[in-house]
Write a protein that holds these residues in place. Structure first.
Motif, PDB file in Angstrom:
ATOM      1  N   ASP A  31      39.698  17.932  60.266  1.00 32.97           N
ATOM      2  CA  ASP A  31      40.617  19.053  60.510  1.00 32.97           C
ATOM      3  C   ASP A  31      41.871  18.942  59.644  1.00 32.97           C
ATOM      4  O   ASP A  31      42.322  19.931  59.066  1.00 32.97           O
ATOM      5  CB  ASP A  31      41.015  19.112  61.985  1.00 32.97           C
ATOM      6  CG  ASP A  31      39.878  19.575  62.885  1.00 32.97           C
ATOM      7  OD1 ASP A  31      38.932  20.211  62.373  1.00 32.97           O
ATOM      8  OD2 ASP A  31      39.946  19.294  64.104  1.00 32.97           O
ATOM      9  N   ASP A  35      42.923  21.575  56.684  1.00 33.64           N
ATOM     10  CA  ASP A  35      44.231  22.234  56.639  1.00 33.64           C
ATOM     11  C   ASP A  35      44.897  22.016  55.277  1.00 33.64           C
ATOM     12  O   ASP A  35      45.466  22.935  54.696  1.00 33.64           O
ATOM     13  CB  ASP A  35      45.145  21.709  57.748  1.00 33.64           C
ATOM     14  CG  ASP A  35      44.724  22.159  59.138  1.00 33.64           C
ATOM     15  OD1 ASP A  35      43.898  23.101  59.239  1.00 33.64           O
ATOM     16  OD2 ASP A  35      45.208  21.561  60.127  1.00 33.64           O
ATOM     17  N   TYR A  36      44.823  20.787  54.777  1.00 36.45           N
ATOM     18  CA  TYR A  36      45.429  20.461  53.480  1.00 36.45           C
ATOM     19  C   TYR A  36      44.760  21.274  52.363  1.00 36.45           C
ATOM     20  O   TYR A  36      45.443  21.885  51.537  1.00 36.45           O
ATOM     21  CB  TYR A  36      45.297  18.955  53.217  1.00 36.45           C
ATOM     22  CG  TYR A  36      45.840  18.539  51.880  1.00 36.45           C
ATOM     23  CD1 TYR A  36      47.208  18.384  51.679  1.00 36.45           C
ATOM     24  CD2 TYR A  36      44.986  18.306  50.809  1.00 36.45           C
ATOM     25  CE1 TYR A  36      47.710  18.004  50.444  1.00 36.45           C
ATOM     26  CE2 TYR A  36      45.483  17.923  49.578  1.00 36.45           C
ATOM     27  CZ  TYR A  36      46.839  17.778  49.397  1.00 36.45           C
ATOM     28  OH  TYR A  36      47.328  17.403  48.169  1.00 36.45           O
ATOM     29  N   GLU A  38      43.027  24.027  52.637  1.00 38.23           N
ATOM     30  CA  GLU A  38      43.303  25.453  52.828  1.00 38.23           C
ATOM     31  C   GLU A  38      44.670  25.831  52.252  1.00 38.23           C
ATOM     32  O   GLU A  38      44.811  26.849  51.579  1.00 38.23           O
ATOM     33  CB  GLU A  38      43.228  25.811  54.310  1.00 38.23           C
ATOM     34  CG  GLU A  38      43.348  27.296  54.571  1.00 38.23           C
ATOM     35  CD  GLU A  38      43.110  27.645  56.027  1.00 38.23           C
ATOM     36  OE1 GLU A  38      43.272  28.833  56.348  1.00 38.23           O
ATOM     37  OE2 GLU A  38      42.778  26.761  56.832  1.00 38.23           O
ATOM     38  N   GLU A  39      45.667  24.993  52.509  1.00 39.89           N
ATOM     39  CA  GLU A  39      46.996  25.250  51.938  1.00 39.89           C
ATOM     40  C   GLU A  39      46.959  25.213  50.419  1.00 39.89           C
ATOM     41  O   GLU A  39      47.576  26.043  49.745  1.00 39.89           O
ATOM     42  CB  GLU A  39      48.005  24.231  52.460  1.00 39.89           C
ATOM     43  CG  GLU A  39      48.405  24.460  53.902  1.00 39.89           C
ATOM     44  CD  GLU A  39      49.450  23.461  54.375  1.00 39.89           C
ATOM     45  OE1 GLU A  39      50.378  23.144  53.602  1.00 39.89           O
ATOM     46  OE2 GLU A  39      49.320  22.980  55.515  1.00 39.89           O
TER      47      GLU A  39
END
Length: 174
Positions: A31, A35-36, A38-39
């Motif tokens: 997860d 997130d990393y 996706e950013e």
């Protein structure tokens, strides 16, 4: 305890007897990594879907895209390796635990596995023609593991030799 800016940060390793992270820890790792990534994709204005799986004691994060999405600009092996290291650092910073996650962008891992299979076939061919052994070029530990598996399937043996960036696989008859 304070450390100077010149000192290397301590690597967080699992406690003895607890070498593999738990399923929950790997899911959290996946997860955080997702997130990393996706950013990063948002910053670079790239489109891609992120899939997280956990298997064999590792989190796997895959970035895929359909059609002519522009995520392919990140799928070169050196780029994927660099992004994987950055993602591992981001996970370690957030969780405090060393990460062994595997990142795949646009099918780059499958493409590299096919390249490694060709390297092994050529090396095995040299051995079948009379060479006592065949050394492959230096590669990552993950790639060496893939090579060891391919070599074993062919009925040969292999071992890793060398240190650091020069670590490579040598293939021999069984």
């Amino acid at each position: 305890m304070e450390t100077s800016a010149l000192e290397e940060p301590a690597t967080v390793r699992p406690a003895p007897g607890n070498e593999l992270p738990t399923q929950d820890q790997l899911e959290v790792e996946g997860d955080v990594a997702a997130d990393y990534i996706e950013e990063l994709l948002d910053i670079a204005d790239l489109d891609g879907d992120i899939d997280i799986t956990v298997r064999a004691g590792r989190a796997y994060v895959s970035v895929t895209a359909s059609g002519d999405a522009n995520v392919r600009v990140l799928s070169k092996p050196d780029t994927v390796a660099a992004l994987q290291e950055l993602t591992r650092i981001a996970v370690q910073t957030k969780t405090g635990n060393f990460s062994r996650l595997i990142l795949d962008v646009g099918g780059s891992r499958d493409a590299r596995a096919a390249e490694l299979a060709v390297l092994v076939e050529r090396a095995v061919g040299r051995i079948e023609e009379g060479a006592t052994s065949a050394a492959l070029p230096p590669m990552s530990s993950y790639e060496r593991k893939l090579v060891h598996d391919i070599v074993a399937e062919r009925g040969f043996v292999s071992e890793s030799e060398g240190e650091g960036a020069d670590r490579h696989t040598v293939i021999r008859r069984a």
